[in-house]
Write an enzyme that holds these catalytic residues in place. Structure first.
Site, PDB file in Angstrom:
ATOM      1  N   CYS A 111       0.571  -1.234   0.061  1.00 31.71           N
ATOM      2  CA  CYS A 111       0.272  -0.591  -0.036  1.00 31.71           C
ATOM      3  C   CYS A 111       1.442   1.141  -0.232  1.00 31.71           C
ATOM      4  O   CYS A 111       0.431   2.406   0.172  1.00 31.71           O
ATOM      5  CB  CYS A 111      -0.823   0.199   1.384  1.00 31.71           C
ATOM      6  SG  CYS A 111      -2.155  -1.562   1.283  1.00 31.71           S
ATOM      7  N   HIS A 249      -3.464   7.249   3.618  1.00 31.39           N
ATOM      8  CA  HIS A 249      -3.960   6.062   3.348  1.00 31.39           C
ATOM      9  C   HIS A 249      -4.958   5.847   3.845  1.00 31.39           C
ATOM     10  O   HIS A 249      -5.577   5.841   4.792  1.00 31.39           O
ATOM     11  CB  HIS A 249      -2.705   5.244   3.646  1.00 31.39           C
ATOM     12  CG  HIS A 249      -2.756   3.895   3.126  1.00 31.39           C
ATOM     13  ND1 HIS A 249      -3.581   3.563   1.850  1.00 31.39           N
ATOM     14  CD2 HIS A 249      -2.890   2.746   3.672  1.00 31.39           C
ATOM     15  CE1 HIS A 249      -3.860   2.037   1.545  1.00 31.39           C
ATOM     16  NE2 HIS A 249      -3.151   1.627   3.173  1.00 31.39           N
ATOM     17  N   ASN A 279     -10.619   0.546   0.331  1.00 34.29           N
ATOM     18  CA  ASN A 279      -9.126   0.398   0.568  1.00 34.29           C
ATOM     19  C   ASN A 279      -8.269  -0.312  -0.815  1.00 34.29           C
ATOM     20  O   ASN A 279      -8.239  -0.784  -1.364  1.00 34.29           O
ATOM     21  CB  ASN A 279      -8.186  -0.030   1.227  1.00 34.29           C
ATOM     22  CG  ASN A 279      -6.301  -0.396   1.746  1.00 34.29           C
ATOM     23  OD1 ASN A 279      -5.995   0.795   1.038  1.00 34.29           O
ATOM     24  ND2 ASN A 279      -5.676  -1.221   2.825  1.00 34.29           N
TER      25      ASN A 279
HETATM   26  N1  ACO Z   1     -18.505  -8.576   9.013  1.00 31.22           N
HETATM   27  C1  ACO Z   1     -19.142  -8.568  10.757  1.00 31.22           C
HETATM   28  N2  ACO Z   1     -18.169  -8.938  11.726  1.00 31.22           N
HETATM   29  C2  ACO Z   1     -17.045  -9.462  11.834  1.00 31.22           C
HETATM   30  C3  ACO Z   1     -16.080  -9.105  10.316  1.00 31.22           C
HETATM   31  C4  ACO Z   1     -17.302  -8.328   9.260  1.00 31.22           C
HETATM   32  N3  ACO Z   1     -16.526  -7.572   8.032  1.00 31.22           N
HETATM   33  N4  ACO Z   1     -15.066  -9.270  10.309  1.00 31.22           N
HETATM   34  C5  ACO Z   1     -14.663  -9.975  11.611  1.00 31.22           C
HETATM   35  N5  ACO Z   1     -15.767  -9.760  11.465  1.00 31.22           N
HETATM   36  C6  ACO Z   1     -15.914  -9.860  13.355  1.00 31.22           C
HETATM   37  C7  ACO Z   1     -14.942 -10.963  13.505  1.00 31.22           C
HETATM   38  O1  ACO Z   1     -15.174 -12.795  13.693  1.00 31.22           O
HETATM   39  C8  ACO Z   1     -14.769 -10.253  15.507  1.00 31.22           C
HETATM   40  O2  ACO Z   1     -15.946 -11.557  15.842  1.00 31.22           O
HETATM   41  P1  ACO Z   1     -15.944 -12.750  17.517  1.00 31.22           P
HETATM   42  O3  ACO Z   1     -15.281 -11.049  18.472  1.00 31.22           O
HETATM   43  O4  ACO Z   1     -16.884 -13.028  17.556  1.00 31.22           O
HETATM   44  O5  ACO Z   1     -14.724 -13.144  17.779  1.00 31.22           O
HETATM   45  C9  ACO Z   1     -15.295  -9.180  15.381  1.00 31.22           C
HETATM   46  O6  ACO Z   1     -16.052  -8.843  14.412  1.00 31.22           O
HETATM   47  C10 ACO Z   1     -14.465  -8.595  16.176  1.00 31.22           C
HETATM   48  O7  ACO Z   1     -13.094  -8.861  15.041  1.00 31.22           O
HETATM   49  P2  ACO Z   1     -12.172  -7.875  15.519  1.00 31.22           P
HETATM   50  O8  ACO Z   1     -11.052  -7.775  13.864  1.00 31.22           O
HETATM   51  O9  ACO Z   1     -11.588  -7.623  16.853  1.00 31.22           O
HETATM   52  O10 ACO Z   1     -12.230  -6.105  14.951  1.00 31.22           O
HETATM   53  P3  ACO Z   1     -11.044  -4.596  15.075  1.00 31.22           P
HETATM   54  O11 ACO Z   1     -12.107  -3.778  15.572  1.00 31.22           O
HETATM   55  O12 ACO Z   1     -10.134  -5.374  15.157  1.00 31.22           O
HETATM   56  O13 ACO Z   1     -11.755  -4.602  13.040  1.00 31.22           O
HETATM   57  C11 ACO Z   1     -10.524  -4.375  11.642  1.00 31.22           C
HETATM   58  C12 ACO Z   1     -11.411  -5.091  12.652  1.00 31.22           C
HETATM   59  C13 ACO Z   1     -11.552  -4.010  10.679  1.00 31.22           C
HETATM   60  C14 ACO Z   1      -9.476  -5.746  10.536  1.00 31.22           C
HETATM   61  C15 ACO Z   1      -9.418  -3.986  12.623  1.00 31.22           C
HETATM   62  O14 ACO Z   1      -8.421  -4.142  12.749  1.00 31.22           O
HETATM   63  C16 ACO Z   1      -7.811  -2.361  11.112  1.00 31.22           C
HETATM   64  O15 ACO Z   1      -8.544  -2.060  10.261  1.00 31.22           O
HETATM   65  N6  ACO Z   1      -7.234  -3.316  11.212  1.00 31.22           N
HETATM   66  C17 ACO Z   1      -6.403  -2.572  10.326  1.00 31.22           C
HETATM   67  C18 ACO Z   1      -5.753  -3.468   9.160  1.00 31.22           C
HETATM   68  C19 ACO Z   1      -6.146  -2.222   7.819  1.00 31.22           C
HETATM   69  O16 ACO Z   1      -7.158  -1.834   7.827  1.00 31.22           O
HETATM   70  N7  ACO Z   1      -5.365  -2.774   6.603  1.00 31.22           N
HETATM   71  C20 ACO Z   1      -5.258  -2.013   6.092  1.00 31.22           C
HETATM   72  C21 ACO Z   1      -4.991  -2.941   5.093  1.00 31.22           C
HETATM   73  S1  ACO Z   1      -3.166  -3.537   4.922  1.00 31.22           S
HETATM   74  C22 ACO Z   1      -2.478  -2.162   3.827  1.00 31.22           C
HETATM   75  O17 ACO Z   1      -3.583  -1.602   4.151  1.00 31.22           O
HETATM   76  C23 ACO Z   1      -1.459  -2.204   3.334  1.00 31.22           C
END
Ligand code: ACO
Length: 316
Positions: A111, A249, A279
């Site tokens: 990215c 980003h 993204n």
């Molecule tokens: N819809 C509904 N529920 C979901 C989904 C979804 N799409 N995805 C995950 N869940 C559930 C999980 O299963 C979990 O359930 P559980 O508690 O029963 O196990 C719950 O939601 C919470 O999941 P977490 O992973 O803890 O959620 P979090 O608040 O951390 O958000 C996210 C996840 C959005 C991925 C966040 O961690 C994030 O944004 N991280 C950064 C990653 C990112 O944006 N990367 C960009 C790509 S990398 C790059 O750009 C190079």
């Protein structure tokens, strides 16, 4: 002293929109979860190859700069979802543009590929190797999406944008950069199925398995980007309140927000497009830059801070 000024910008977004409600028709997810955890409402899915998006965005950027494709001296294409690995993406763009004089290379830092590409092109301009460059950030990441994995499928979209850099002796354009890589964390984001190590295993191209440690990426993204921003501010003897606009980003609104807080930057000075684009990986910063300029948020003489993080784990 020679500087590299940004003299043109252009984007190309595929028209097909995939909303959160659309995703909920085949994944166990919903608009409320996606919006509250990421800020994303919709993303685009491309029906054409990346080369076509890049041709349109680059022709727009060249028209904006008033530069004939035949006079382009360098193309740096930042991406990780190439149409082909050999020959590279940049040489395909050179052929489409008829930019016969241009050296052409790809840069893949996931990215952050656009920021790394911008820095590379600016360095070649500053040192007199070339007088101008086209820098592209674009991706068709949905071709490699694991559509069964709700943890990643809701986050990404396609899109492409280009800028033109030209040599100037005025102190403008790229003023300071900081690039880095936290390779201890490279296993937090792996797209299994993209790359030679998966050859001859009977896999279907495009069928991937994403290793994606969301919360860990979140933490490292905020630290990496805010550290890089603090570094460039120090290099230029500036404080955050002197920055007119931040173009981050667009991975997740909460990451954008947390990074702005660490920089002590109010959100009204931060560009947000993640709600409409998701993204787009290396497309994200130049797409947001294009929108910011077109909407009048960037004016000549202002100071703009670009920040990104990506797999590797790279940042800038
Ligand atoms: N819809 C509904 N529920 C979901 C989904 C979804 N799409 N995805 C995950 N869940 C559930 C999980 O299963 C979990 O359930 P559980 O508690 O029963 O196990 C719950 O939601 C919470 O999941 P977490 O992973 O803890 O959620 P979090 O608040 O951390 O958000 C996210 C996840 C959005 C991925 C966040 O961690 C994030 O944004 N991280 C950064 C990653 C990112 O944006 N990367 C960009 C790509 S990398 C790059 O750009 C190079």
């Amino acid at each position: 002293m020679t500087y590299a000024a940004i003299t043109g910008w252009g984007k190309c977004m595929p028209p097909a929109v995939l909303t959160n409600a659309d995703l909920a028709t085949f994944l166990d997810t919903n608009d409320e979860w996606i919006t509250s955890r990421t800020g994303i409402k919709e993303r685009r899915i491309s029906h054409v190859p990346l080369s076509d998006l890049a041709y349109v965005s680059t022709m727009r950027a060249l028209a904006c700069a008033g530069l004939d494709p035949a006079d382009v001296e360098l193309i740096v294409f930042g991406c990780c979802s190439y149409d082909d690995q050999v020959p590279n993406q940049a040489s395909g763009l050179q052929a489409q543009l008829g930019a016969k004089k241009a050296a052409s290379m790809d840069v893949n830092t996931a990215c952050t590929s656009f920021l790394y590409s911008l820095s590379t092109a600016a360095a070649l301009i500053r040192t007199g190797v070339v007088k101008n460059a086209v820098v592209v950030g674009g991706e068709i990441i949905t071709a490699y999406m694991d559509w069964k994995n709700r943890g990643v499928a809701v986050l990404f979209g396609d899109g492409c944008a280009s800028v033109v850099l030209q040599a100037t002796d005025k102190e403008e354009g790229l003023l300071a950069e900081k690039l880095g890589c936290d390779s201890d964390a490279r296993s937090t984001l792996v797209v299994e199925g993209m790359g030679c190590r998966y050859a001859n295993q009977g896999r279907i191209l495009g069928h991937t398995n994403w290793i994606f440690e969301g919360p860990e990426i979140f933490k490292r993204a905020v630290l990496g980007m805010s550290g890089a921003c603090a570094d460039v501010l120090e290099k230029r003897h500036l404080t955050a309140d002197q920055i007119d606009l931040v173009i981050p980003h667009q991975a997740n609104l909460r990451i954008i927000d947390a990074t702005a807080k660490r920089l002590d930057m109010p959100m009204d000075r931060v560009i947000v497009t993640v709600d409409r684009h998701g993204n787009t990986s290396s497309g994200s910063v130049p797409l947001a830059l294009d929108e910011a300029v077109r909407s009048g948020r960037v004016q000549r003489g202002q100071l703009v801070l670009l920040e990104a993080f990506g797999g590797g784990f790279t940042w800038g």
